[in-house]
Design an enzyme around this catalytic site. Sequence first.
Site, PDB file in Angstrom:
ATOM      1  N   LYS A  68      38.953  24.764  37.009  1.00  0.00           N
ATOM      2  CA  LYS A  68      37.904  25.179  37.945  1.00  0.00           C
ATOM      3  C   LYS A  68      36.506  25.043  37.364  1.00  0.00           C
ATOM      4  O   LYS A  68      35.563  24.707  38.089  1.00  0.00           O
ATOM      5  CB  LYS A  68      38.143  26.622  38.406  1.00  0.00           C
ATOM      6  CG  LYS A  68      39.337  26.785  39.333  1.00  0.00           C
ATOM      7  CD  LYS A  68      39.438  28.210  39.839  1.00  0.00           C
ATOM      8  CE  LYS A  68      40.568  28.364  40.839  1.00  0.00           C
ATOM      9  NZ  LYS A  68      40.644  29.726  41.399  1.00  0.00           N
ATOM     10  N   ASP A 104      37.528  30.612  47.272  1.00  0.00           N
ATOM     11  CA  ASP A 104      38.272  31.818  46.901  1.00  0.00           C
ATOM     12  C   ASP A 104      37.629  33.061  47.500  1.00  0.00           C
ATOM     13  O   ASP A 104      38.328  34.032  47.821  1.00  0.00           O
ATOM     14  CB  ASP A 104      38.340  31.961  45.380  1.00  0.00           C
ATOM     15  CG  ASP A 104      39.356  31.032  44.742  1.00  0.00           C
ATOM     16  OD1 ASP A 104      40.316  30.637  45.431  1.00  0.00           O
ATOM     17  OD2 ASP A 104      39.187  30.691  43.553  1.00  0.00           O
ATOM     18  N   ALA A 129      36.852  41.765  35.528  1.00  0.00           N
ATOM     19  CA  ALA A 129      35.519  41.178  35.717  1.00  0.00           C
ATOM     20  C   ALA A 129      35.491  39.722  35.266  1.00  0.00           C
ATOM     21  O   ALA A 129      34.429  39.180  34.980  1.00  0.00           O
ATOM     22  CB  ALA A 129      34.465  41.989  34.955  1.00  0.00           C
ATOM     23  N   TYR A 214      50.776  37.240  43.683  1.00  0.00           N
ATOM     24  CA  TYR A 214      51.800  37.112  44.729  1.00  0.00           C
ATOM     25  C   TYR A 214      53.204  36.942  44.175  1.00  0.00           C
ATOM     26  O   TYR A 214      54.169  36.957  44.940  1.00  0.00           O
ATOM     27  CB  TYR A 214      51.470  35.993  45.719  1.00  0.00           C
ATOM     28  CG  TYR A 214      51.347  34.589  45.188  1.00  0.00           C
ATOM     29  CD1 TYR A 214      52.462  33.819  44.904  1.00  0.00           C
ATOM     30  CD2 TYR A 214      50.092  34.014  45.016  1.00  0.00           C
ATOM     31  CE1 TYR A 214      52.342  32.521  44.445  1.00  0.00           C
ATOM     32  CE2 TYR A 214      49.958  32.711  44.567  1.00  0.00           C
ATOM     33  CZ  TYR A 214      51.083  31.970  44.281  1.00  0.00           C
ATOM     34  OH  TYR A 214      50.962  30.680  43.821  1.00  0.00           O
ATOM     35  N   GLY A 235      48.483  38.141  47.035  1.00  0.00           N
ATOM     36  CA  GLY A 235      47.851  36.863  46.834  1.00  0.00           C
ATOM     37  C   GLY A 235      48.233  35.792  47.831  1.00  0.00           C
ATOM     38  O   GLY A 235      47.475  34.828  48.017  1.00  0.00           O
TER      39      GLY A 235
END
Length: 269
Positions: A68, A104, A129, A214, A235
């Site tokens: 990402k 997201d 965080a 999930y 999720g």
Amino acid sequence: MTTRYRAAVLGSPIEHSLSPVLHNAGYAAAGLDEWDYTRIECTAADLPAIVGGADESYRGFSVTMPAKFAALDFATEATERAAAIGAANTLVRTPGGWRADNTDCEGISGALDALLAGAPIGRALVIGAGGTARPALWALGERGVGRIDVLNRSDRSAEIAPLVRGAETTFSGFDADLYGLAVAADVIISTVPAPALRDYADALGHAPVLDVIYEPWPTPLAIAAAANGYTSVGGLVMLAEQSFSQFEQFTGVAAPRQAMREALARHTG
């Protein structure tokens, strides 16, 4: 001859990604017979070569970890939210290159809608965080949440300030009054691995829960919340909700949301 279009999800490991279930179901429901969606094994180091070498049939990529951050770095342009979050889960081909986005936060927002049925959020408790928390903080900031308590082992106030749109933000460690934080919250969003909360779930399970996990489900936090009469979503809801905008950015066609949700539910049983 019919022009073929393709999209794919990039990440490592990638063989268990459920994104093809969602996107291919969407193509079928929308009558996009010329579209196909696949998985491609891709590390952060691999991403520039894979995306840069993709032929014109590839119109977009979904991106999961660990690529990402590389996706945002590679892109020729980025949406405001991707730049603020500092990572991209979406790359869309443009005339000039690739646009990075982060859907997201839409996944979080849609999951909150499913969980709370439109009830307002005055105060939220976010657990963690790191990279997964940042889209959650952005989504809460977008909703105008007044106070966000962050439960994390270190104080990252400066890092998250651009995400929360001026919300009052406090950081606490796990030695804080967890019960008090939970009871005061309108919603709890957990962005950490399920085992990390095993010893704290009973203290925290006193508000509706969005847990990004999930598998396995339910998590210890979701079980604790249920024991106290609170609902939870996981999720899979977030996964579906973040896919809709990707589908639309890739294809230019409205996502057949219900068909995509139903396909995911059938696949996961």
